[in-house]
Write an enzyme that holds these catalytic residues in place. Structure first.
Site, PDB file in Angstrom:
ATOM      1  N   ASP A 194     -39.592  -6.104  22.352  1.00 37.69           N
ATOM      2  CA  ASP A 194     -38.806  -6.850  23.343  1.00 37.69           C
ATOM      3  C   ASP A 194     -39.708  -7.691  24.247  1.00 37.69           C
ATOM      4  O   ASP A 194     -39.230  -8.544  24.983  1.00 37.69           O
ATOM      5  CB  ASP A 194     -38.020  -5.873  24.231  1.00 37.69           C
ATOM      6  CG  ASP A 194     -36.561  -5.766  23.824  1.00 37.69           C
ATOM      7  OD1 ASP A 194     -36.065  -6.697  23.173  1.00 37.69           O
ATOM      8  OD2 ASP A 194     -35.928  -4.746  24.169  1.00 37.69           O
ATOM      9  N   LYS A 222     -28.373  -5.086  15.539  1.00 36.22           N
ATOM     10  CA  LYS A 222     -29.810  -4.987  15.246  1.00 36.22           C
ATOM     11  C   LYS A 222     -30.044  -4.224  13.948  1.00 36.22           C
ATOM     12  O   LYS A 222     -30.927  -4.569  13.151  1.00 36.22           O
ATOM     13  CB  LYS A 222     -30.531  -4.318  16.427  1.00 36.22           C
ATOM     14  CG  LYS A 222     -30.637  -5.265  17.615  1.00 36.22           C
ATOM     15  CD  LYS A 222     -30.980  -4.593  18.919  1.00 36.22           C
ATOM     16  CE  LYS A 222     -30.863  -5.621  20.048  1.00 36.22           C
ATOM     17  NZ  LYS A 222     -30.954  -5.074  21.386  1.00 36.22           N
ATOM     18  N   GLN A 273     -32.432   0.183  24.301  1.00 35.31           N
ATOM     19  CA  GLN A 273     -31.344  -0.711  24.705  1.00 35.31           C
ATOM     20  C   GLN A 273     -31.067  -0.549  26.207  1.00 35.31           C
ATOM     21  O   GLN A 273     -30.830   0.559  26.685  1.00 35.31           O
ATOM     22  CB  GLN A 273     -30.085  -0.374  23.883  1.00 35.31           C
ATOM     23  CG  GLN A 273     -28.935  -1.329  24.067  1.00 35.31           C
ATOM     24  CD  GLN A 273     -29.238  -2.728  23.542  1.00 35.31           C
ATOM     25  OE1 GLN A 273     -29.754  -2.895  22.450  1.00 35.31           O
ATOM     26  NE2 GLN A 273     -28.928  -3.737  24.341  1.00 35.31           N
TER      27      GLN A 273
END
Ligand code: NAP
Length: 283
Positions: free
Chosen positions: A117, A50, A94
């Site tokens: 997300d 990322k 995460q």
């Protein structure tokens, strides 16, 4: 029939280049903060990827690598401080978090306009009614692949194997928004083989290697393999028996090189969207 292989790696590069160009017109660089708690090696690989993607797109990125012993209160305080930062457009925590930490509380704490997300219940609700600013990255990456290869889901029977909040369910919603007739399968589906054989578009996100054998694929179907499993040699593989399925399918994604790179690219798209939202608020 020998299937066309859908090249997610090439498309992801194209999407990221488009994002890089579009980001140039913003008043400041989009900023993404990534929180990693603990030392899970797979999570570390994802976070590094990322950061690389942000650099490629010309984004600002920050990483918070916290020890596994981090308390819920510390994590919530970090999210709160990132919510308040004007230079941070997206916040990504995460997953999975180490045992003892409440994932849902963290996801709910991320401001919906920074929820790149698309896991916050507010954004999930907006997705359900087709009003979304963000689309969850993996299902959105699948939709982008379909579009790139000229596959219109309208009127097709799409079968999604898996019903997780992050992949299966939102995938079904996005296909439905594009006018597919959608069937969702899961571990209690009695005759999975038969349902799969009826799919014009088959998306497998079960995380079970070998689940989609060649005879479960309809002639001419589009087969999208979302899963990331490991074989007995530790090699990355999906749910689909690729060689056999490719003999029957018209289109198929490989693993690796299919949905995985698209998931990462769509995170960049969402971060750009967040930066645009914030820039519009500032005006
Ligand atoms: P998950 O939360 O474990 O969900 C798996 C789903 O598959 C569940 O709904 C489960 O049914 C269903 N399932 C399991 N075994 C099945 C079987 N034998 N027959 C039918 N359905 C079955 O996993 P996830 O987070 O959605 O991820 C799914 C896979 O995608 C994993 O391999 C993951 O690594 C991969 N993934 C890839 C990307 C990417 O970028 N490519 C991103 C995210 C996830 P029940 O609900 O009944 O248990």
């Amino acid at each position: 029939m020998a299937a066309t292989i859908m090249d997610g790696k090439a498309l992801a590069a194209k999407v990221k280049e488009r994002v890089r160009q579009q980001a140039k017109s913003l008043p400041r660089r989009p900023g993404l903060a990534v929180i990693l708690v603990g030392d899970d090696p797979a999570s570390r690989v994802y976070v590094n990827g990322k950061k690389r993607d942000c650099a490629e797109c010309g984004f600002y990125s920050e990483e918070y690598a916290l020890p596994a012993q981090t308390s819920q209160a510390e994590l919530m305080a970090l999210v709160d401080s990132l919510n308040r930062r004007a230079d941070i457009d997206g916040i990504l925590c995460q997953l999975p978090l180490p045992k003892g930490l409440d994932e849902m509380a963290v996801l709910r704490a991320i401001h919906p306009s920074k929820d790149v997300d698309c896991f916050h219940p507010f954004n999930v609700g907006e997705l359900m009614i087709g009003m979304q600013s963000f689309q969850p990255c993996t299902p959105a990456g699948v939709m982008e692949l379909l579009s790139e290869y000229g596959i219109d889901p309208a009127g097709k029977h799409a079968v999604v194997v898996g019903r997780s909040h992050t992949v299966g369910k939102p995938q079904a919603v996005l296909l439905l928004q594009r006018n597919a007739t959608v069937t969702i399968c899961h571990s209690r589906t009695p005759d999975l083989a038969q349902v799969c054989r009826e799919a014009d578009i088959l998306v497998s996100a079960a995380g079970r290697r070998g689940l989609i054998t060649g005879d479960r694929v309809k002639e001419g179907a589009v087969v999208i393999d979302v899963a990331m499993n490991r074989d007995e040699n530790g090699k990355l593989c999906g749910d689909v028996c690729f060689e056999a399925a490719a003999q029957r399918a018209a289109y198929i994604t490989p693993v690796p090189g299919g949905v995985g790179p698209m998931t990462r690219a769509m995170l960049m798209v969402n971060t750009l969207t967040a930066a645009r939202l914030h820039a519009a608020e500032d005006r």
